[in-house]
Design a protein around this motif. Structure first.
Motif, PDB file in Angstrom:
ATOM      1  N   GLU A  16    -136.122  48.959 -70.252  1.00  0.00           N
ATOM      2  CA  GLU A  16    -135.302  48.313 -68.942  1.00  0.00           C
ATOM      3  C   GLU A  16    -136.524  46.831 -69.065  1.00  0.00           C
ATOM      4  O   GLU A  16    -135.970  45.918 -69.234  1.00  0.00           O
ATOM      5  CB  GLU A  16    -134.815  48.332 -68.440  1.00  0.00           C
ATOM      6  N   ALA A  17    -137.581  47.518 -68.809  1.00  0.00           N
ATOM      7  CA  ALA A  17    -138.251  46.314 -68.655  1.00  0.00           C
ATOM      8  C   ALA A  17    -138.492  45.087 -69.607  1.00  0.00           C
ATOM      9  O   ALA A  17    -139.269  44.192 -69.757  1.00  0.00           O
ATOM     10  CB  ALA A  17    -140.012  47.328 -68.139  1.00  0.00           C
ATOM     11  N   VAL A  18    -138.567  46.293 -70.633  1.00  0.00           N
ATOM     12  CA  VAL A  18    -138.442  44.966 -71.974  1.00  0.00           C
ATOM     13  C   VAL A  18    -137.986  44.598 -72.170  1.00  0.00           C
ATOM     14  O   VAL A  18    -137.896  43.043 -72.209  1.00  0.00           O
ATOM     15  CB  VAL A  18    -139.318  45.999 -72.972  1.00  0.00           C
ATOM     16  N   ASN A  19    -136.787  44.679 -71.517  1.00  0.00           N
ATOM     17  CA  ASN A  19    -135.453  43.650 -72.178  1.00  0.00           C
ATOM     18  C   ASN A  19    -135.314  42.896 -71.396  1.00  0.00           C
ATOM     19  O   ASN A  19    -135.111  41.821 -71.234  1.00  0.00           O
ATOM     20  CB  ASN A  19    -134.518  44.934 -72.533  1.00  0.00           C
ATOM     21  N   GLY A  20    -135.757  43.161 -70.110  1.00  0.00           N
ATOM     22  CA  GLY A  20    -135.864  42.087 -68.460  1.00  0.00           C
ATOM     23  C   GLY A  20    -137.198  41.137 -69.273  1.00  0.00           C
ATOM     24  O   GLY A  20    -136.805  40.001 -68.896  1.00  0.00           O
ATOM     25  N   ILE A  21    -138.160  40.957 -70.073  1.00  0.00           N
ATOM     26  CA  ILE A  21    -139.288  40.321 -70.538  1.00  0.00           C
ATOM     27  C   ILE A  21    -138.824  39.775 -71.004  1.00  0.00           C
ATOM     28  O   ILE A  21    -138.979  38.405 -71.912  1.00  0.00           O
ATOM     29  CB  ILE A  21    -141.075  41.111 -70.644  1.00  0.00           C
ATOM     30  N   LYS A  22    -137.758  40.357 -72.194  1.00  0.00           N
ATOM     31  CA  LYS A  22    -137.612  39.397 -73.145  1.00  0.00           C
ATOM     32  C   LYS A  22    -136.323  38.351 -72.815  1.00  0.00           C
ATOM     33  O   LYS A  22    -136.306  37.193 -73.248  1.00  0.00           O
ATOM     34  CB  LYS A  22    -136.953  40.774 -74.271  1.00  0.00           C
ATOM     35  N   GLY A  23    -135.924  38.815 -72.231  1.00  0.00           N
ATOM     36  CA  GLY A  23    -134.924  38.049 -71.844  1.00  0.00           C
ATOM     37  C   GLY A  23    -135.278  36.747 -70.639  1.00  0.00           C
ATOM     38  O   GLY A  23    -134.765  35.035 -70.942  1.00  0.00           O
ATOM     39  N   SER A  24    -136.378  36.917 -69.733  1.00  0.00           N
ATOM     40  CA  SER A  24    -137.002  36.113 -69.116  1.00  0.00           C
ATOM     41  C   SER A  24    -137.597  35.079 -70.049  1.00  0.00           C
ATOM     42  O   SER A  24    -137.933  33.774 -69.587  1.00  0.00           O
ATOM     43  CB  SER A  24    -138.157  36.709 -68.349  1.00  0.00           C
ATOM     44  N   ILE A  25    -138.224  35.719 -71.642  1.00  0.00           N
ATOM     45  CA  ILE A  25    -139.512  34.651 -72.096  1.00  0.00           C
ATOM     46  C   ILE A  25    -137.729  33.883 -72.685  1.00  0.00           C
ATOM     47  O   ILE A  25    -137.995  32.463 -72.774  1.00  0.00           O
ATOM     48  CB  ILE A  25    -139.266  35.606 -73.144  1.00  0.00           C
ATOM     49  N   GLU A  26    -136.727  33.979 -73.294  1.00  0.00           N
ATOM     50  CA  GLU A  26    -135.113  33.875 -73.560  1.00  0.00           C
ATOM     51  C   GLU A  26    -135.074  32.579 -72.774  1.00  0.00           C
ATOM     52  O   GLU A  26    -134.994  31.227 -73.022  1.00  0.00           O
ATOM     53  CB  GLU A  26    -134.516  34.647 -73.916  1.00  0.00           C
ATOM     54  N   GLN A  27    -135.247  32.416 -71.748  1.00  0.00           N
ATOM     55  CA  GLN A  27    -134.272  31.917 -70.395  1.00  0.00           C
ATOM     56  C   GLN A  27    -135.670  30.463 -70.238  1.00  0.00           C
ATOM     57  O   GLN A  27    -135.195  29.559 -70.396  1.00  0.00           O
ATOM     58  CB  GLN A  27    -134.491  33.100 -69.249  1.00  0.00           C
ATOM     59  N   TRP A  28    -136.673  30.799 -69.775  1.00  0.00           N
ATOM     60  CA  TRP A  28    -138.230  29.653 -69.771  1.00  0.00           C
ATOM     61  C   TRP A  28    -137.722  29.069 -71.622  1.00  0.00           C
ATOM     62  O   TRP A  28    -137.767  27.967 -71.407  1.00  0.00           O
ATOM     63  CB  TRP A  28    -139.606  31.204 -70.060  1.00  0.00           C
ATOM     64  N   GLN A  29    -137.764  29.700 -72.534  1.00  0.00           N
ATOM     65  CA  GLN A  29    -137.888  28.801 -73.497  1.00  0.00           C
ATOM     66  C   GLN A  29    -136.541  28.216 -74.391  1.00  0.00           C
ATOM     67  O   GLN A  29    -136.090  26.307 -74.308  1.00  0.00           O
ATOM     68  CB  GLN A  29    -137.436  29.880 -75.549  1.00  0.00           C
ATOM     69  N   LEU A  30    -135.314  28.302 -72.953  1.00  0.00           N
ATOM     70  CA  LEU A  30    -134.324  27.417 -72.961  1.00  0.00           C
ATOM     71  C   LEU A  30    -134.495  26.453 -72.207  1.00  0.00           C
ATOM     72  O   LEU A  30    -134.145  25.560 -72.121  1.00  0.00           O
ATOM     73  CB  LEU A  30    -133.054  28.560 -72.973  1.00  0.00           C
TER      74      LEU A  30
END
Length: 120
Positions: free
Chosen positions: A74-88
């Protein structure tokens, strides 16, 4: 040294130590037996405490392992989501910066050309 000589020496030393302890002890035999029984009971109690603590530790580790197996993905998925959102969210700024850098490079090239022409 032969094994029999060593064992004989070990036996003699053990007997001597036992006799010395018996004659030099300030307690009577019954007091020593009572003291040994008390110490033995105390050690059994402490051993049972250690066994209980080890069982608690094992349960705690098992529980923590289960939680980690659930929480880490869950934490890894959350971090991935945050990185993708930051990139966007930074994509527009990145594009603007690339355009500005391209414009600066173009201006520098034009400036170099004009300087070269003036020097001729």
């Amino acid at each position: 040294m032969k094994a029999s000589t060593f064992l004989a020496g070990l036996l003699a030393g053990s007997v001597t130590a036992a006799v010395t302890v018996l004659f030099s002890t300030p307690q009577t035999g019954s007091e020593i037996r009572s003291s040994v029984k008390s110490a033995s009971a105390d050690m059994k109690h402490k051993l049972n405490d250690v066994k209980g603590k080890l069982a608690e530790l094992k349960t705690s580790i098992t529980h923590m392992t289960k939680e980690a197996k659930e929480m880490v993905p869950e934490a890894v998925n959350g971090i991935k989501g945050s990185i993708e959102q930051w990139q966007l969210s930074t994509e527009n700024n990145r594009l603007k910066l690339e355009k500005e850098l391209s414009a600066i490079q173009s201006s520098l090239a034009d400036l170099e050309k004009s300087i070269a022409e003036q020097q001729k």
